[in-house]
Design a protein around this motif. Structure first.
Motif, mmCIF file in Angstrom:
data_model
loop_
_atom_site.group_PDB
_atom_site.id
_atom_site.type_symbol
_atom_site.label_atom_id
_atom_site.label_comp_id
_atom_site.label_asym_id
_atom_site.label_seq_id
_atom_site.Cartn_x
_atom_site.Cartn_y
_atom_site.Cartn_z
ATOM 1 N N ALA A 74 0.655 -1.241 -0.040
ATOM 2 C CA ALA A 74 -0.071 -0.053 -0.079
ATOM 3 C C ALA A 74 0.862 1.361 -0.059
ATOM 4 N N TYR A 75 1.849 1.203 0.715
ATOM 5 C CA TYR A 75 2.905 2.433 0.788
ATOM 6 C C TYR A 75 4.257 2.510 0.630
ATOM 7 N N GLY A 76 4.617 1.192 0.067
ATOM 8 C CA GLY A 76 5.957 1.125 -0.404
ATOM 9 C C GLY A 76 7.065 0.501 0.688
ATOM 10 N N ALA A 77 8.204 -0.122 0.254
ATOM 11 C CA ALA A 77 9.269 -0.680 1.161
ATOM 12 C C ALA A 77 9.489 0.159 2.239
ATOM 13 N N ALA A 78 9.681 1.397 2.146
ATOM 14 C CA ALA A 78 10.224 2.419 3.297
ATOM 15 C C ALA A 78 9.337 2.560 4.267
ATOM 16 N N ALA A 79 7.874 2.466 4.097
ATOM 17 C CA ALA A 79 7.092 2.438 5.082
ATOM 18 C C ALA A 79 7.276 1.164 5.977
ATOM 19 N N ALA A 80 6.943 0.171 4.913
ATOM 20 C CA ALA A 80 6.965 -1.241 5.754
ATOM 21 C C ALA A 80 8.200 -1.352 6.575
ATOM 22 N N ALA A 81 9.453 -0.862 6.139
ATOM 23 C CA ALA A 81 10.566 -0.964 7.184
ATOM 24 C C ALA A 81 10.728 -0.196 8.169
ATOM 25 N N ASP A 82 9.932 1.210 8.285
ATOM 26 C CA ASP A 82 9.831 1.993 9.353
ATOM 27 C C ASP A 82 8.945 1.430 10.363
ATOM 28 N N ILE A 83 7.902 0.838 9.757
ATOM 29 C CA ILE A 83 6.770 0.423 10.953
ATOM 30 C C ILE A 83 7.226 -1.091 11.416
ATOM 31 N N LYS A 84 7.936 -1.729 10.610
ATOM 32 C CA LYS A 84 8.539 -2.980 11.204
ATOM 33 C C LYS A 84 9.428 -2.997 12.592
ATOM 34 N N ALA A 85 10.013 -1.692 12.396
ATOM 35 C CA ALA A 85 10.799 -1.479 13.620
ATOM 36 C C ALA A 85 10.013 -1.443 15.028
ATOM 37 N N VAL A 86 8.633 -0.990 14.798
ATOM 38 C CA VAL A 86 7.985 -0.898 16.034
ATOM 39 C C VAL A 86 6.826 -2.036 16.094
ATOM 40 N N LEU A 87 6.820 -2.620 15.089
ATOM 41 C CA LEU A 87 5.366 -3.647 15.046
ATOM 42 C C LEU A 87 5.913 -4.913 15.728
#
Length: 323
Positions: free
Chosen positions: A310-323
């Motif tokens: 939905a938002y791109g790899a950068a978004a997934a990487a940033d959210i992965k750090a906190v999920l």
């Protein structure tokens, strides 16, 4: 960030109507309306705005404090919330009233007709949140969500008096609140949550302009259903976040609650507004794809894959750090 959630606790009675409400309404007979809808099924679930949001924050790994009022029939619900990381020490138990009831029917277009019986929720006005905080510790943010209107006013005033940051979420109660009360609920809020219709209703009831609201709250967050989320900081540029595509919409009940929980969870873990809203959008989609407001499960790997799409790899990487 330690988050306290003040809001309603209820049992949801959810039904589906195999047609369109709009086809049953006669515009020239509204003053004499008398309708009965034969529904296909009945699902009884745990719910209430406070319960839904606290459950979602807990399911994402948080430890929210829940503040609200319920009946003596709350035992199983309390155990459920405790099992999902929710601190229920702020829940007042009524000795005379049942836990509130939310009765909602959804048609094939996702339009809804709903009724709410407050029951024990009316006693939420008796709760002094500062006394609760003496036991649990002072939160970093108090979310004042739909509840008994007097309770919402009292919680908000106590937050302001004691300089406790708070988020205003009048949403479902806007229909019964007058303009002065709404002004009091949002003045000084760190965040103001509404959906698009509620935002318009808030402006109409208060007589405020969008610019005047911006002088009263730090950040306005407006959900726009399938059109995404608008985030409007009072001192920055607006941000728009699209939704996470839905695979199959089953029931819209509690979708906004899911977004708020995901958004606040993201902020509590250091995400900036855009990323926090993207996490909130993912949770909202999970709720929409589930028949129960508290029946969804967030599998991190799958959620991150969908966020990436939905938002791109950068978004997934940033959210992965906190999920």
């Amino acid at each position: 960030m330690f988050i306290a959630v003040c809001g309603s606790l209820a049992t949801d009675h959810l039904m589906k109507f195999p047609g369109k409400f709009s086809e049953q309404v006669l515009a020239d007979q509204l003053e004499h309306i008398s309708l009965s809808f034969l529904t296909e099924d009945l699902i009884v679930r745990r719910g209430g705005v406070g319960g839904n949001i606290a459950f979602a924050i807990g399911s994402l790994g948080g430890s929210p404090l829940l503040i609200g009022a319920a009946g003596e029939d709350f035992g199983d619900y309390r155990d459920w919330l405790n099992d999902h990381g929710v601190d229920c020490r702020g829940v007042r138990i009524s000795r005379t009233r049942h836990t509130a009831r939310f009765m909602c029917t959804t048609d094939t277009t996702m339009a809804q007709l709903a009724f709410f019986y407050p029951g024990a929720m009316s006693e939420a006005r008796e709760i002094d949140i500062t006394e609760v905080f003496d036991e649990t510790g002072r939160p970093d943010l108090v979310l004042v969500a739909p509840d008994d209107p007097d309770a919402m006013v009292r919680h908000t005033e106590l937050c302001r008096d004691h300089r406790i940051p708070f988020a205003a979420d009048p949403s479902q109660q806007l229909a019964r609140l007058d303009g002065d009360t709404v002004r009091g609920l949002i003045d000084g809020a760190r965040f103001l949550f509404t959906n698009e219709y509620e935002w318009g209703l808030l402006l109409q009831k208060t007589g405020l302009t969008a610019d005047e609201v911006a002088e009263m709250v730090e950040v306005r967050v407006t959900t726009r259903s399938a059109d995404g989320i608008d985030i409007v900081p009072s001192d920055g540029e607006p941000i728009h976040v699209p939704v996470v595509p839905v695979r199959e919409a089953l029931d819209p009940t509690g979708v906004g609650d899911g977004f708020r929980a995901g958004f606040l969870t993201g902020l509590s873990r250091g995400l900036r507004y855009e990323r926090a809203a993207q996490l909130g959008a993912m949770v909202a989609t999970l709720v929409l794809e589930c028949e129960s407001t508290q029946g969804w499960v967030c599998e991190p790997a799958e959620a991150l894959a969908r966020i990436g799409e939905a938002y791109g790899a950068a978004a997934a990487a940033d959210i992965k750090a906190v999920l």
